[in-house]
Design an enzyme around this catalytic site. Structure first.
Site, PDB file in Angstrom:
ATOM      1  CG  ASP A  25       4.488  11.955 -69.459  1.00 30.22           C
ATOM      2  OD1 ASP A  25       3.183  12.195 -69.638  1.00 30.22           O
ATOM      3  OD2 ASP A  25       5.308  12.603 -69.260  1.00 30.22           O
ATOM      4  CG  ASP A  33      -0.905  10.763 -70.927  1.00 31.01           C
ATOM      5  OD1 ASP A  33      -0.843   9.554 -71.791  1.00 31.01           O
ATOM      6  OD2 ASP A  33       0.210  11.414 -70.425  1.00 31.01           O
ATOM      7  CG  ASP A 102      -9.205   1.010 -57.538  1.00 30.15           C
ATOM      8  OD1 ASP A 102     -10.124   0.921 -57.113  1.00 30.15           O
ATOM      9  OD2 ASP A 102      -8.346   0.475 -57.648  1.00 30.15           O
ATOM     10  CG  ASP A 203      -9.964   1.994 -52.143  1.00 30.64           C
ATOM     11  OD1 ASP A 203      -8.820   0.780 -52.259  1.00 30.64           O
ATOM     12  OD2 ASP A 203      -9.632   2.230 -50.968  1.00 30.64           O
ATOM     13  CD  GLU A 245      -7.576  -2.353 -50.653  1.00 31.51           C
ATOM     14  OE1 GLU A 245      -6.540  -2.641 -50.200  1.00 31.51           O
ATOM     15  OE2 GLU A 245      -8.213  -1.709 -51.133  1.00 31.51           O
ATOM     16  CG  HIS A 319      -1.694   0.220 -56.478  1.00 29.40           C
ATOM     17  ND1 HIS A 319      -2.990  -0.631 -56.342  1.00 29.40           N
ATOM     18  CD2 HIS A 319      -2.030   1.713 -55.102  1.00 29.40           C
ATOM     19  CE1 HIS A 319      -3.689  -0.428 -55.445  1.00 29.40           C
ATOM     20  NE2 HIS A 319      -3.378   1.328 -54.508  1.00 29.40           N
ATOM     21  CG  ASP A 320      -1.475  -0.035 -52.099  1.00 33.65           C
ATOM     22  OD1 ASP A 320      -1.362   0.832 -52.423  1.00 33.65           O
ATOM     23  OD2 ASP A 320      -2.491  -0.532 -51.862  1.00 33.65           O
TER      24      ASP A 320
HETATM   25  C1  GLC Z   1      -6.454   0.909 -50.904  1.00 34.32           C
HETATM   26  C2  GLC Z   1      -5.969   1.332 -51.424  1.00 34.32           C
HETATM   27  C3  GLC Z   1      -4.457   1.950 -50.957  1.00 34.32           C
HETATM   28  C4  GLC Z   1      -4.888   3.750 -51.037  1.00 34.32           C
HETATM   29  C5  GLC Z   1      -5.531   2.587 -49.693  1.00 34.32           C
HETATM   30  C6  GLC Z   1      -6.875   4.179 -48.753  1.00 34.32           C
HETATM   31  O1  GLC Z   1      -5.878  -0.427 -49.463  1.00 34.32           O
HETATM   32  O2  GLC Z   1      -5.476  -0.156 -52.198  1.00 34.32           O
HETATM   33  O3  GLC Z   1      -3.698   2.570 -52.485  1.00 34.32           O
HETATM   34  O4  GLC Z   1      -4.338   4.339 -50.252  1.00 34.32           O
HETATM   35  O5  GLC Z   1      -7.213   1.067 -50.074  1.00 34.32           O
HETATM   36  O6  GLC Z   1      -7.738   4.600 -49.750  1.00 34.32           O
END
Ligand code: GLC
Length: 542
Positions: A25, A33, A102, A203, A245, A319-320
């Protein structure tokens, strides 16, 4: 620097994932940011990465931290402006670091102007951009559930129809059957390519070709047809790196996605290894002891399954997911050694490694009380399981192990208040271990986890066997050792990892005693045993 005008430049590349909300930040807002990322570009250049995968920074109501996009061509004001993005792209290019955006193409935010129009009338030209079914209030078209809890259907009185959402109700699914929608998405992607981005992460891309009447969410019948069209209309017009993904990917499907002819994507994230921690057929929260032997066999299958006919992505967290050092490693006394071991294990393989922010420091999971979680998936799960009668301790145990907030705590830059992440109040708690685990302490220390990652990345650039060699798993049934061999036309590489808090007796295979040691997380030691979490890479000519 890699020559990014060469097709397939990404076969030698290493990526770094930034979760912008938690990275740096610069305004005191408590949220990271784009200027913060620009400020840290030299740090990333020092690490040696070639690509930044940037989790979404587009305009968004932030119901799912930006995975709910309300304008694909605008930057959310919490992160900065389009001109900051241009500065970031230019600053990255100067350092040989490409920006990978992304793209969330499976759904938009319900605040997107398309959806706002779509929900007003069945005759609106945008209505068909989303997935609608007739029904009566209180009686959805079927019993499909959304990933973040509740029904996958939401009633809209104005049109007397339900819309379909695989995630939160504020994330309505886009209708890929509509060619106008597809064209609109392609034009947006081309617009970003013109601005100089070098790649895209897509995604939940395997969910775009849904057919809710048949309850099909991923791997729908038209999936690869859509992907080939998307790729031909956009990515193939440049030298991009793309990763989808794909929770539903198996090896045959991954060969299609990452076909070396470039007709679809560069690679996908597949989750076979990741899902080993959950009871088969149950939810991610239903944990089971980590099956180490299965982990090895799974990696081996994918390494061999895509060699020469596809391409792997290599990752242990994002991040998940929980922090890998807390999950497959040992985040107490063996934190540093086990973080280095996990890196050795992964970076010795063929594919494109992805480092998730803070992984290069050995950052760990966090245990929060329920009020301090910010992730909607975690909060919804807590409420649903409470209502269903689960014991509080079991729910919290699952959250501590698997909540997405484990990975989302702010980046630990130094030992000043809030770890140097913000001068304000962080949007999510900083892990209190930041005084011991932070970048300032590690960048100049040759024995740090950071320096180890830096060496691994450099090795990938100087040792072709790492990017082109084939793969053989040794000791497949050994309960503690992960040992494998890579081989190209000129040499052989041996990767040895002792996944244990204890010493393990083990002799190097014949012919390896005098091999060159490329890297290791201990000084060379006595023959015949490996120390706790010891890892090394050896090379010898053929
Ligand atoms: C993917 C992302 C996740 C998000 C989901 C819905 O799995 O990595 O963070 O919540 O898609 O977009």
């Amino acid at each position: 620097m890699l020559d990014k005008t060469q097709k397939n430049w990404w076969r030698q590349a290493v990526a770094y994932q930034i979760y912008p909300k938690s990275f740096q930040d610069t305004t005191g807002s408590g949220t990271g940011d784009l200027q913060g990322i620009i400020r840290r570009l030299d740090y990333l250049a020092r690490l040696g990465v070639d690509v930044i995968w940037l989790s979404p920074v587009f305009a968004s109501p932030q119901v799912d931290n930006g995975y709910d996009i309300s304008d694909y061509r605008a930057i959310d004001p919490i992160y900065g402006s389009l001109s900051d993005m241009d500065t970031l792209i230019a600053g990255g290019k100067k350092r040989g670091i490409g920006i990978m955006l992304d793209l969330v193409l499976n759904h938009s935010s319900d605040q997107h102007r398309w959806f706002q129009a779509a929900r007003t009338s069945r005759d609106d030209p945008y209505h068909d951009y989303y997935v609608w079914r007739d029904g009566k209030p209180g009686t959805p078209p079927n019993d499909m559930k959304a990933s973040f809890g509740g029904s996958a259907w939401e009633w809209v009185p104005e049109v007397q129809q339900y819309y379909f959402h695989q995630f939160a109700p504020q994330q309505p699914d886009l209708n890929w059957e509509n060619p106008r929608l597809r064209r609109e998405l392609y034009d947006m992607i081309l617009w970003w390519m013109d601005r100089g981005v070098e790649g895209f992460r897509l995604d939940v891309i395997d969910q775009i070709a849904k057919d809710p009447d048949k309850k099909i969410t991923n791997n729908g019948p038209r999936l690869h047809e859509f992907l080939r069209e998307l790729s031909a209309e956009t990515f193939q017009k440049g030298c991009l790196v793309t990763v989808g993904e794909a929770w539903g990917a198996d090896i045959p499907r991954a060969r299609l996605y990452s076909n070396p002819d470039g007709s679809e994507l560069s690679m996908v994230f597949q989750f076979e290894q990741i899902m080993l921690d959950q009871q088969p057929g149950k939810e991610k929260w239903d944990l089971q002891p980590l099956p180490f032997v299965e982990l090895k066999k799974s990696f081996a299958r994918w390494q061999q399954g895509l060699h020469g006919c596809g391409f792997n992505s290599l990752f242990l967290n994002n991040h998940d997911l929980p922090r890998t050092v807390s999950h497959w490693g040992s985040d107490g006394v063996w934190r540093v050694q086990s973080a280095k071991l996990l890196a050795t294990m992964l970076h010795g393989m063929e594919g494109m490694p992805y480092i998730y922010q803070g992984e290069e420091l050995g950052m760990t999971n966090i245990s929060l009380p329920i009020e301090e979680y910010r992730d909607l998936e975690s909060i919804n799960m807590y409420q649903e399981r409470k209502a269903a009668g689960y014991a509080e301790a079991d729910i919290m145990n699952s959250l501590h192990a698997k909540s997405r907030d484990n990975a989302r705590t702010p980046m630990q830059w130094d030992d000043s208040p809030n770890a140097g992440f913000t001068a304000g109040t962080p949007w999510l708690k900083v892990n209190p271990n930041y005084t011991d685990i932070n970048a300032a302490q590690q960048v100049d220390d040759p024995d740090s986890v950071f320096s180890y990652y830096r060496q691994l990345i450099a090795l990938r650039k100087s040792h072709p066997v790492l990017t082109e060699g084939d793969f053989t798993l040794l000791e497949p049934e050994h309960p503690k050792l992960f040992v494998y061999c890579r081989r190209n036309a000129t040499c052989q590489l041996l990767v040895v990892c002792n996944f244990s808090d204890n010493e393990t007796e083990w002799m190097l295979p014949d012919g390896w005693a005098d091999a060159e040691r490329l890297i290791g997380n201990y000084e060379p030691g006595p023959a015949g045993r490996l120390r706790p979490w010891e890892a090394m890479m050896l090379e010898r000519p053929l």
